[in-house]
Scaffold this motif. Structure first.
Motif, PDB file in Angstrom:
ATOM      1  N   GLN A  15      12.358  -7.065   3.303  1.00 20.49           N
ATOM      2  CA  GLN A  15      11.289  -6.063   3.266  1.00 20.49           C
ATOM      3  C   GLN A  15      11.864  -4.683   2.969  1.00 20.49           C
ATOM      4  N   THR A  16      11.104  -3.864   2.321  1.00 21.96           N
ATOM      5  CA  THR A  16      11.484  -2.500   2.003  1.00 21.96           C
ATOM      6  C   THR A  16      10.464  -1.546   2.606  1.00 21.96           C
ATOM      7  N   PRO A  17      10.807  -0.268   2.720  1.00 24.69           N
ATOM      8  CA  PRO A  17       9.813   0.698   3.225  1.00 24.69           C
ATOM      9  C   PRO A  17       8.522   0.668   2.411  1.00 24.69           C
ATOM     10  N   ALA A  18       8.642   0.481   1.098  1.00 21.44           N
ATOM     11  CA  ALA A  18       7.445   0.469   0.249  1.00 21.44           C
ATOM     12  C   ALA A  18       6.559  -0.727   0.575  1.00 21.44           C
ATOM     13  N   SER A  19       7.165  -1.902   0.719  1.00 19.61           N
ATOM     14  CA  SER A  19       6.360  -3.091   1.013  1.00 19.61           C
ATOM     15  C   SER A  19       5.742  -3.001   2.406  1.00 19.61           C
ATOM     16  N   TRP A  20       6.474  -2.407   3.352  1.00 15.80           N
ATOM     17  CA  TRP A  20       5.935  -2.244   4.697  1.00 15.80           C
ATOM     18  C   TRP A  20       4.755  -1.277   4.678  1.00 15.80           C
ATOM     19  N   LEU A  23       1.497  -2.879   3.594  1.00 19.22           N
ATOM     20  CA  LEU A  23       0.858  -3.641   4.664  1.00 19.22           C
ATOM     21  C   LEU A  23       0.186  -2.706   5.673  1.00 19.22           C
ATOM     22  N   ALA A  24       0.836  -1.577   5.950  1.00 20.93           N
ATOM     23  CA  ALA A  24       0.252  -0.623   6.886  1.00 20.93           C
ATOM     24  C   ALA A  24      -1.045  -0.039   6.338  1.00 20.93           C
ATOM     25  N   GLU A  25      -1.071   0.290   5.045  1.00 18.17           N
ATOM     26  CA  GLU A  25      -2.277   0.861   4.440  1.00 18.17           C
ATOM     27  C   GLU A  25      -3.387  -0.170   4.344  1.00 18.17           C
ATOM     28  N   LEU A  28      -5.030   0.020   7.475  1.00 23.01           N
ATOM     29  CA  LEU A  28      -5.807   1.253   7.529  1.00 23.01           C
ATOM     30  C   LEU A  28      -6.981   1.235   6.546  1.00 23.01           C
ATOM     31  N   ARG A  29      -7.232   0.048   5.944  1.00 23.60           N
ATOM     32  CA  ARG A  29      -8.344  -0.133   4.999  1.00 23.60           C
ATOM     33  C   ARG A  29      -8.229   0.799   3.801  1.00 23.60           C
ATOM     34  N   GLY A  30      -6.995   0.921   3.321  1.00 22.00           N
ATOM     35  CA  GLY A  30      -6.778   1.661   2.093  1.00 22.00           C
ATOM     36  C   GLY A  30      -6.466   3.127   2.262  1.00 22.00           C
ATOM     37  N   ALA A  31      -6.582   3.641   3.475  1.00 26.73           N
ATOM     38  CA  ALA A  31      -6.276   5.060   3.685  1.00 26.73           C
ATOM     39  C   ALA A  31      -4.783   5.310   3.512  1.00 26.73           C
ATOM     40  N   ASP A  32      -4.441   6.506   3.033  1.00 30.34           N
ATOM     41  CA  ASP A  32      -3.039   6.842   2.835  1.00 30.34           C
ATOM     42  C   ASP A  32      -2.308   6.856   4.174  1.00 30.34           C
ATOM     43  N   PHE A  33      -1.196   6.126   4.226  1.00 28.79           N
ATOM     44  CA  PHE A  33      -0.459   5.943   5.477  1.00 28.79           C
ATOM     45  C   PHE A  33       0.045   7.277   6.030  1.00 28.79           C
ATOM     46  N   GLY A  34       0.760   8.034   5.193  1.00 26.84           N
ATOM     47  CA  GLY A  34       1.336   9.288   5.638  1.00 26.84           C
ATOM     48  C   GLY A  34       0.292  10.332   5.987  1.00 26.84           C
ATOM     49  N   ALA A  35      -0.743  10.447   5.139  1.00 28.95           N
ATOM     50  CA  ALA A  35      -1.773  11.457   5.366  1.00 28.95           C
ATOM     51  C   ALA A  35      -2.595  11.160   6.609  1.00 28.95           C
ATOM     52  N   THR A  36      -2.792   9.889   6.894  1.00 35.51           N
ATOM     53  CA  THR A  36      -3.624   9.502   8.031  1.00 35.51           C
ATOM     54  C   THR A  36      -2.894   9.627   9.355  1.00 35.51           C
ATOM     55  N   LEU A  37      -1.656   9.206   9.386  1.00 33.15           N
ATOM     56  CA  LEU A  37      -0.913   9.151  10.640  1.00 33.15           C
ATOM     57  C   LEU A  37       0.197  10.197  10.747  1.00 33.15           C
ATOM     58  N   GLY A  38       0.469  10.921   9.686  1.00 37.26           N
ATOM     59  CA  GLY A  38       1.559  11.891   9.703  1.00 37.26           C
ATOM     60  C   GLY A  38       1.255  13.104  10.569  1.00 37.26           C
ATOM     61  N   ARG A  39       2.299  13.668  11.167  1.00 36.51           N
ATOM     62  CA  ARG A  39       2.185  14.869  11.992  1.00 36.51           C
ATOM     63  C   ARG A  39       3.369  15.780  11.726  1.00 36.51           C
TER      64      ARG A  39
END
Length: 480
Positions: A15-20, A23-25, A28-39
């Motif tokens: 697995q790579t960060p991109a593939s992970w 799966l995370a997005e 999140l039903r398509g929402a951007d991973f970083g924008a949604t959960l980033g702080r």
């Protein structure tokens, strides 16, 4: 059987960060991973949502191996006004498990012990074995005078100087800044004299304290707190070496105090960053080996404590104490839950010291020297904090050092900007506060104190924790 469990994973694709992230997005039903959960921190440092590698060039902190019986110094602060009350509290705390005592000394007695004479200080410490229970001073005024009193008391009791530890707690620059007064021109000659006296008779005493925690209480960010610690360390190293101390002795005579708050991961990273910064400063003066290791005192933050519902402070103190322990502090002070209101009762002191015992003996936090080592989150945050704090420290040095940075008002302005930004986050609801702006008890149970704190009448520009606390309560009320 000769097969190993490794063979079972042989056909799984790497697995790579991109593939992970894909799966995370998906979760999140398509929402951007970083924008949604980033702080980001108040300093603009990215803190996730995830890190996939250790930053290049990062290294383990130089933390000391821990004693399984006493993994950190359990330091309790005595704030009782009279020597008799302070002595009763001291003996009670020591019998309850405290291993170090800090005397908050106030010439007026309003915010601490009034012990302006050696007999009064002696009375406050009656029955205390000063070779077993290190004494640390936190003087709100007359630091040099109180330091002389402690040295005189140690001499009066004819204690072997090699067996004495503790600290004089000198921090003249930070004291002037928090009181909003110019630094006394005679201050440094007096502290140089105290350095010579202490080193000659009690070589294991800490002489100077880099009092960065108070600046944090006044509204400084984590980066600013670390940079102020660095500026103080550099200034006091120079001063002690000018008196004839070598670099190793000077570095060992310094203690730094940082605040630990309920943000566990950021606190752990801050404490680890502090060790990196101090080691680099000590090395620049020529210190080697163990002398480069920072003596670190963490105190649970006062600015996070609520005066409206003091019971919720138990949760915040537990989180902050955990973070201080996991971050590798050498000594920890847990503030009583009533600290935002007034002097603690015996019950409040007992709860504060019992938290240490829960963390050390039931949670076993002292079993590992550096539990955050190797964590991508903590390594990355510590690296980012250290880098940004170092840049600010360099700016302080370019402006003439910590004395000039405060004297010009520039550093107070930087802290005020950070304080305003933090209060805005609270007012907007971006920073929820458990039990105060979130899940508030509509009818909180009152707590007892041993007398309310009087108001502090500080001049404009003073870096007072009480001024931030008042604004903090106002912001919390606006957010409700």
């Amino acid at each position: 059987m000769t097969d190993t469990i490794r063979a079972l994973a042989g056909d799984f694709p790497a697995q790579t960060p991109a593939s992970w992230t894909v799966l995370a997005e998906k979760a999140l039903r398509g929402a951007d991973f970083g924008a949604t959960l980033g702080r980001t921190t108040i300093d603009g440092i990215e803190r996730g949502p995830a890190f996939f590698a250790r930053p290049e060039g990062s290294h383990a902190v130089d933390a000391a191996p821990r004693d399984i019986h006493l993994p950190w110094g359990i330091r309790q602060t005595l704030v009782e006004a009279s020597p008799e009350a302070a002595n009763a509290a001291a003996l009670d705390d020591l019998m309850g498990g405290v291993s170090e005592l800090e005397l908050r000394l106030d010439p007026t007695g309003a915010h601490g012990l009034k012990a302006n004479e050696i007999d009064l200080l002696d009375a406050a410490l009656t029955g205390v074995d000063l070779t077993l229970a290190p004494i640390h001073l936190d003087s709100l005024g007359g630091q040099g005078h109180h330091a002389h009193l402690l040295l005189a008391l140690l001499a009066r009791r004819r204690i072997d100087g090699e067996t004495v530890s503790g600290g004089l707690g000198l921090h003249p620059i930070e004291r002037a800044a928090r009181q909003g007064i110019p630094l006394d021109a005679q201050c440094f000659p007096k502290t140089a004299e105290l350095t010579e006296l202490a080193q000659a008779a009690f070589p294991n005493l800490k002489i100077f304290r880099c009092e960065a925690a108070h600046m944090y209480e006044a509204g400084a960010s984590e980066t600013q707190e670390l940079a102020i610690m660095a500026g103080a360390a550099a200034t006091y190293m120079r001063l002690m070496m000018e008196t004839g101390l070598d670099a190793n002795s000077a570095a060992r005579a310094i203690e730094a105090r940082l605040a630990a708050d309920a943000d566990i991961h950021l606190t752990i990273a801050k404490l680890r960053a502090a060790r990196r910064i101090f080691a680099r400063i000590a090395e620049s003066f020529g210190a080697t080996g163990e002398a480069r290791r920072l003596s670190l005192h963490a105190t649970t933050a006062g600015r996070m404590l609520s005066a409206s519902d003091a019971w919720t402070n138990l949760i915040r103190n537990a989180c902050a104490g955990f973070a201080a322990a996991a971050g590798g502090a050498d000594a920890i002070t847990v503030r009583p839950m009533t600290d935002a209101i007034g002097r603690p009762t015996r019950f409040a002191r007992r709860v504060a010291r019992n938290l240490h015992i829960l963390l050390a003996e039931e949670s076993h936090l002292g079993k590992v020297t550096d539990p955050a080592a190797g964590s991508y989150l903590h390594e990355t945050l510590a690296d980012s904090l250290a880098s940004k704090a170092w840049a600010l420290f360099q700016e302080i040095e370019r402006r003439g050092g910590l004395v000039e940075a405060f004297a010009s008002g520039w550093l107070q302005g930087e802290i005020a900007t950070s304080r305003t930004a933090q209060l805005a986050r609270i007012e907007s609801g971006q920073t929820p506060i458990l039990g105060v702006t979130q899940y508030k008890d509509p009818d909180p149970r009152p707590v007892e104190t041993d007398g309310l704190w009087p108001e502090i009448d500080a001049p404009e520009g003073a870096l007072t924790a009480t001024r931030f606390a008042a604004a903090f309560e106002t912001a919390m009320e606006a957010a409700q």
